[in-house]
Design a protein around this motif. Structure first.
Motif, PDB file in Angstrom:
ATOM      1  N   ARG A 146       0.844  -1.190   0.000  1.00 57.37           N
ATOM      2  CA  ARG A 146       0.000   0.000   0.000  1.00 57.37           C
ATOM      3  C   ARG A 146       0.883   1.245   0.000  1.00 57.37           C
ATOM      4  NH1 ARG A 146      -2.095  -0.645   4.641  1.00 57.37           N
ATOM      5  NH2 ARG A 146      -0.850   0.913   5.764  1.00 57.37           N
ATOM      6  N   GLU A 148       1.950   4.440   1.200  1.00 59.56           N
ATOM      7  CA  GLU A 148       1.788   5.218   2.422  1.00 59.56           C
ATOM      8  C   GLU A 148       1.926   6.714   2.156  1.00 59.56           C
ATOM      9  OE1 GLU A 148       1.164   4.453   5.821  1.00 59.56           O
ATOM     10  OE2 GLU A 148       0.385   2.677   4.803  1.00 59.56           O
ATOM     11  N   GLY A 242      -2.503   5.887  -0.813  1.00 59.76           N
ATOM     12  CA  GLY A 242      -3.461   4.948  -0.257  1.00 59.76           C
ATOM     13  C   GLY A 242      -3.819   3.812  -1.182  1.00 59.76           C
TER      14      GLY A 242
END
Length: 538
Positions: A146, A148, A242
């Motif tokens: 993911r 960040e 995200g």
């Protein structure tokens, strides 16, 4: 007594006037009556002038009569053409067109002496600036996880090589680091296991320093930094903060604009004059007054079937980043025609072109009176504002470069060889003139049917110089079209063509086929969409 009578008689006015008249008649006989041939010579000259006069029709110059009257074709009054008893220069060819100095001045006739030279053709090209594909790279994710944090937030941002562009949270990376620490504990017993754990991290683009630091500190982290593998401008942003990404997903497209391509469209007729390695000077509409240069690095071997052009790629440096992708560029290439070295080159304004014949008028130097002779020539390639001449003119000939139409009109009225008449007309006199009244209509019909040259105007949609070049070249490419000129403001295309070979409908369809709407045909949407942005008029 006798003296008084005489005085009374002299006082009579009628007698005075009678004496004066008798004296005048006597003096006239004394002066003019001594030349017995004067009256007959005057009559003879008048008869010769009347006999030498030729009469013609202003609408049908092939009509030649020895006396005034009506044209046997259209019924118009005949006009005097030329008197054979007029002054002429015996050194001048009888087929030459003689004009007075006043007529030459009024027609603004200008002449130029031709000479041999090494011709250079100006090839006009239009195109756009593109990023150098070899310097463009995609920045991908090396691990699954993911995002960040993103350090690049918008398209157009500048990136330096080695700069951190994103931080990714990856559980898989965390497991791999723990495997390395466990393997390091058994390094003496299982050295290959340690090497395998290190290689796994290298595949995820961790550097040797990062791996060594993990082994020494014993600390692991699920976060990994993605470094830019090239410097340049972000031209495409694929992810947001995200997002979950997989290994190999593209995060950004980065283009290095320190060197760019200028991609030009070259018509097939211009391709023989282009070579890889040729130097090209071009200008940009966005940077007026400045000229850029580069060399041809590639010529597409395949033509675009819609635009009938091939891409010509020019590489050029871009130190100040003035050249930005999608800018419009105009180039002129001066291509030497080595196969036509030492040939005669003449201005286009000197040539009268009928579609089949190309003619010029050459000034005669044998006599004192200004005279011009028609000369048929064979033309070579066009050089923009001039032509290469294969044959028909000699070095040093003085040709008409302005006002050739005026001379040709005079030749047609005199029945001599001209643009429309390959052979000179023979004057018709006597009984032949009466026969012409029954034959003239047929002859005129044959003349018109043999030429079938027509002029037409059609409306064609377009916007720029590239449109003008494309429309005119396509129209001239239709068999039978002798000239085509498109006005960018009025959108009107003026055509001259041979009606026996083509038609306005055929020319209109050919133009619509390359993407330009006419008042008769509409271009395909797919063809229209393939036009450059500056040409899209809808």
């Amino acid at each position: 007594m006798d003296t008084n009578k005489i005085k009374n008689i002299l006082r009579n006015n009628y007698l005075k006037y009678g004496l004066i008249l008798i004296v005048g008649l006597f003096l006239g006989w004394a002066i003019f009556g001594n030349n017995p041939h004067s009256h007959s010579e005057a009559e003879e000259h008048a008869h010769e002038d009347a006999a030498g006069q030729v009469w013609t029709c202003s609408m049908h110059p092939q009509i030649k009569m020895d006396k005034p009257g009506k044209c046997p074709i259209c019924g118009m009054d005949l006009i005097p053409l030329k008197t054979s008893g007029g002054s002429s220069d015996e050194a001048i060819d009888p087929n030459a067109i003689q004009m007075s100095k006043e007529a030459i001045a009024l027609a603004n006739i200008q002449t130029t002496k031709v000479s041999r030279q090494n011709p250079i053709k100006d090839v006009q090209l239009y195109g756009t600036i593109k990023a150098d594909e070899r310097l463009s790279q995609s920045q991908t994710s090396h691990v699954n996880g993911r995002i960040e944090k993103l350090f690049i937030n918008f398209t157009g941002e500048t990136v330096k090589q080695g700069q951190t562009i994103a931080t990714i949270y990856s559980p898989e990376l965390l497991s791999a680091q723990q495997e390395l620490l466990e393997a390091a504990k058994m390094a003496s017993a299982q050295p290959l296991l340690v090497q395998a754990a290190r290689e796994k991290l290298r595949l995820w683009k961790l550097t040797d320093d990062q791996i060594l630091n993990i082994e020494r500190s014993g600390n692991v982290s699920p976060l990994v930094e993605i470094k830019a593998n090239t410097g340049g401008i972000v031209v495409s942003k694929k992810v947001n903060q995200g997002d979950y990404v997989n290994q190999g997903n593209v995060l950004f497209d980065i283009a290095n604009l320190s060197q760019v391509w200028a991609m030009f469209d070259a018509y097939e007729v211009d391709l023989p004059f282009l070579r890889v390695g040729d130097k090209i000077d071009f200008s940009l509409q966005a940077v007026p007054g400045k000229t850029f240069s580069g060399r041809v690095s590639f010529i597409d071997p395949i033509l675009d079937k819609t635009t009938r052009t091939a891409k010509v790629r020019v590489e050029t440096a871009n130190p100040g980043f003035q050249l930005k992708p999608e800018m419009y560029a105009n180039a002129i290439i001066k291509a030497p025609l080595k196969q036509y070295n030492n040939e005669i080159v003449i201005p286009k304004s000197a040539v009268l072109w009928t579609g089949k014949r190309s003619i010029v008028y050459v000034k005669q130097t044998d006599g004192d009176a200004p005279a011009f002779m028609l000369r048929e020539i064979e033309l070579g390639p066009s050089l923009g504002n001039s032509y290469v001449v294969i044959s028909g003119i000699n070095d040093g000939d003085e040709i008409v470069t302005n006002g050739a139409f005026s001379i040709d009109a005079s030749a047609q009225l005199e029945g001599k060889r001209s643009m429309m008449n390959e052979e000179s007309s023979r004057p018709v006199t006597g009984h032949e003139g009466h026969d012409m009244s029954s034959m003239g209509s047929d002859r005129d019909m044959k003349t018109n049917s043999s030429t079938k040259s027509e002029h037409a105007i059609i409306n064609v949609q377009g916007l720029c110089d590239m449109c003008k070049d494309r429309i005119e070249k396509v129209a001239k490419g239709v068999s039978g079209v002798s000239s085509a000129s498109w006005d960018q403001k009025t959108k009107q295309l003026h055509l001259n063509f041979d009606a026996s070979k083509t038609s306005v409908d055929a020319i209109s369809k050919a133009i619509a086929k390359v993407g330009h709407d006419t008042d008769k045909d509409k271009a395909d949407q797919s063809t229209y969409d393939a036009l450059p942005g500056c040409c899209q008029y809808r």
